[in-house]
Design a protein around this motif. Structure first.
Motif, PDB file in Angstrom:
ATOM      1  N   ARG A 149       0.837  -1.212   0.000  1.00  0.00           N
ATOM      2  CA  ARG A 149       0.000   0.000   0.000  1.00  0.00           C
ATOM      3  C   ARG A 149       0.867   1.255   0.000  1.00  0.00           C
ATOM      4  NH1 ARG A 149      -3.509  -2.966   3.930  1.00  0.00           N
ATOM      5  NH2 ARG A 149      -5.493  -3.303   2.885  1.00  0.00           N
ATOM      6  N   ALA A 150       1.914   1.253   0.818  1.00  0.00           N
ATOM      7  CA  ALA A 150       2.812   2.413   0.891  1.00  0.00           C
ATOM      8  C   ALA A 150       3.492   2.661  -0.449  1.00  0.00           C
ATOM      9  CB  ALA A 150       3.852   2.207   1.998  1.00  0.00           C
ATOM     10  N   ALA A 151       3.889   1.594  -1.135  1.00  0.00           N
ATOM     11  CA  ALA A 151       4.527   1.754  -2.443  1.00  0.00           C
ATOM     12  C   ALA A 151       3.559   2.356  -3.451  1.00  0.00           C
ATOM     13  CB  ALA A 151       5.054   0.409  -2.949  1.00  0.00           C
ATOM     14  N   ILE A 187       3.897   6.012  -5.371  1.00  0.00           N
ATOM     15  CA  ILE A 187       3.852   6.175  -6.828  1.00  0.00           C
ATOM     16  C   ILE A 187       2.751   7.153  -7.213  1.00  0.00           C
ATOM     17  CG2 ILE A 187       3.299   4.996  -8.999  1.00  0.00           C
ATOM     18  CD1 ILE A 187       4.731   2.516  -7.770  1.00  0.00           C
ATOM     19  N   ASN A 188       1.617   7.097  -6.562  1.00  0.00           N
ATOM     20  CA  ASN A 188       0.505   7.992  -6.896  1.00  0.00           C
ATOM     21  C   ASN A 188       0.718   9.415  -6.411  1.00  0.00           C
ATOM     22  OD1 ASN A 188      -1.115   6.221  -8.355  1.00  0.00           O
ATOM     23  ND2 ASN A 188      -2.185   5.495  -6.538  1.00  0.00           N
ATOM     24  N   ILE A 224       9.349  10.964  -3.890  1.00  0.00           N
ATOM     25  CA  ILE A 224       9.593   9.523  -3.974  1.00  0.00           C
ATOM     26  C   ILE A 224       8.839   8.987  -5.181  1.00  0.00           C
ATOM     27  CG2 ILE A 224       9.334   7.305  -2.800  1.00  0.00           C
ATOM     28  CD1 ILE A 224       9.257   8.920  -0.170  1.00  0.00           C
ATOM     29  N   PHE A 225       9.538   8.406  -6.126  1.00  0.00           N
ATOM     30  CA  PHE A 225       8.940   7.841  -7.343  1.00  0.00           C
ATOM     31  C   PHE A 225       8.160   8.877  -8.157  1.00  0.00           C
ATOM     32  CE2 PHE A 225       8.690   3.801  -4.658  1.00  0.00           C
ATOM     33  CZ  PHE A 225       9.842   3.272  -5.193  1.00  0.00           C
ATOM     34  N   ASP A 226       8.486  10.161  -8.024  1.00  0.00           N
ATOM     35  CA  ASP A 226       7.713  11.191  -8.725  1.00  0.00           C
ATOM     36  C   ASP A 226       7.842  11.074 -10.247  1.00  0.00           C
ATOM     37  OD1 ASP A 226       8.135  13.923  -6.345  1.00  0.00           O
ATOM     38  OD2 ASP A 226       6.883  12.137  -6.309  1.00  0.00           O
ATOM     39  N   THR A 231      -0.046   8.589 -14.757  1.00  0.00           N
ATOM     40  CA  THR A 231      -0.837   7.405 -14.422  1.00  0.00           C
ATOM     41  C   THR A 231      -1.203   7.400 -12.950  1.00  0.00           C
ATOM     42  OG1 THR A 231       0.340   6.161 -16.115  1.00  0.00           O
ATOM     43  CG2 THR A 231      -0.843   4.882 -14.463  1.00  0.00           C
ATOM     44  N   LYS A 232      -2.437   7.033 -12.682  1.00  0.00           N
ATOM     45  CA  LYS A 232      -2.902   6.826 -11.307  1.00  0.00           C
ATOM     46  C   LYS A 232      -3.218   5.342 -11.160  1.00  0.00           C
ATOM     47  CE  LYS A 232      -6.370   8.360  -7.980  1.00  0.00           C
ATOM     48  NZ  LYS A 232      -6.837   7.087  -7.499  1.00  0.00           N
ATOM     49  N   LEU A 233      -2.618   4.725 -10.164  1.00  0.00           N
ATOM     50  CA  LEU A 233      -2.866   3.317  -9.896  1.00  0.00           C
ATOM     51  C   LEU A 233      -4.029   3.199  -8.921  1.00  0.00           C
ATOM     52  CD1 LEU A 233       0.809   2.094  -9.443  1.00  0.00           C
ATOM     53  CD2 LEU A 233      -0.599   2.033 -11.509  1.00  0.00           C
ATOM     54  N   GLU A 234      -5.079   2.509  -9.328  1.00  0.00           N
ATOM     55  CA  GLU A 234      -6.210   2.248  -8.436  1.00  0.00           C
ATOM     56  C   GLU A 234      -6.091   0.810  -7.961  1.00  0.00           C
ATOM     57  OE1 GLU A 234     -10.055   3.262  -9.893  1.00  0.00           O
ATOM     58  OE2 GLU A 234      -9.561   5.395  -9.949  1.00  0.00           O
ATOM     59  N   VAL A 235      -5.945   0.660  -6.667  1.00  0.00           N
ATOM     60  CA  VAL A 235      -5.661  -0.647  -6.079  1.00  0.00           C
ATOM     61  C   VAL A 235      -6.911  -1.213  -5.413  1.00  0.00           C
ATOM     62  CG1 VAL A 235      -4.201  -1.891  -4.460  1.00  0.00           C
ATOM     63  CG2 VAL A 235      -3.284   0.082  -5.691  1.00  0.00           C
ATOM     64  N   THR A 236      -7.231  -2.447  -5.773  1.00  0.00           N
ATOM     65  CA  THR A 236      -8.293  -3.196  -5.113  1.00  0.00           C
ATOM     66  C   THR A 236      -7.620  -4.252  -4.252  1.00  0.00           C
ATOM     67  OG1 THR A 236      -9.794  -2.865  -6.964  1.00  0.00           O
ATOM     68  CG2 THR A 236     -10.313  -4.663  -5.455  1.00  0.00           C
ATOM     69  N   VAL A 237      -7.912  -4.226  -2.962  1.00  0.00           N
ATOM     70  CA  VAL A 237      -7.286  -5.157  -2.025  1.00  0.00           C
ATOM     71  C   VAL A 237      -8.252  -6.300  -1.721  1.00  0.00           C
ATOM     72  CG1 VAL A 237      -6.329  -5.423   0.295  1.00  0.00           C
ATOM     73  CG2 VAL A 237      -5.908  -3.324  -0.997  1.00  0.00           C
TER      74      VAL A 237
END
Length: 123
Positions: free
Chosen positions: A54-56, A60-61, A67-69, A75-81
């Motif tokens: 989740r932190a990674a 990125i977002n 950090i990782f800018d 791109t926006k990563l949408e995460v489904t857990v």
């Protein structure tokens, strides 16, 4: 210095932040949204791995934290857990069932998850 050996020392450095570009693209609808799935084991070690994942994704977002800018700038990563019981390889709260019920509907292009367990490998 941490720079790749192929980098010419006279090259311009990477931009300090892509935040303004990212916000501009969000406002005008030019940001790519990518669905990502994340399988999280409910065990103690699995929760730690999931928190790190989740932190990674958050790093990125977040295009303004340094950090990782420069990673996936538009791109926006949408995460489904999807959570599962790592000790359950059968029906119920297994990794396979979490995939079927929680992740399949999100239709992710990729899934990340815990270290390889026998149950997860079966998915």
């Amino acid at each position: 210095t941490g720079a790749p050996s192929s980098m010419d020392r006279d090259d311009e450095p990477c931009s300090e932040s892509n935040y303004d570009e990212f916000i501009y693209k969000m406002i005008y609808g030019n940001v790519d949204t990518v669905q990502i799935g994340m399988l999280c084991d409910t065990g103690a070690a699995g929760r730690e791995e999931c928190d790190a994942g989740r932190a990674a994704f958050e790093a990125i977002n977040n295009k303004n934290d340094g950090i990782f800018d420069d990673v996936l700038t538009s791109t926006k990563l949408e995460v489904t857990v999807a959570s599962f019981d790592g000790n359950n390889c059968g029906l119920g709260a297994s990794a396979r069932e979490a995939w079927r019920t929680d992740l399949a509907a999100a239709n992710p292009v990729a899934v990340v998850g815990p270290g390889g367990t026998t149950c997860v490998k079966s998915v």
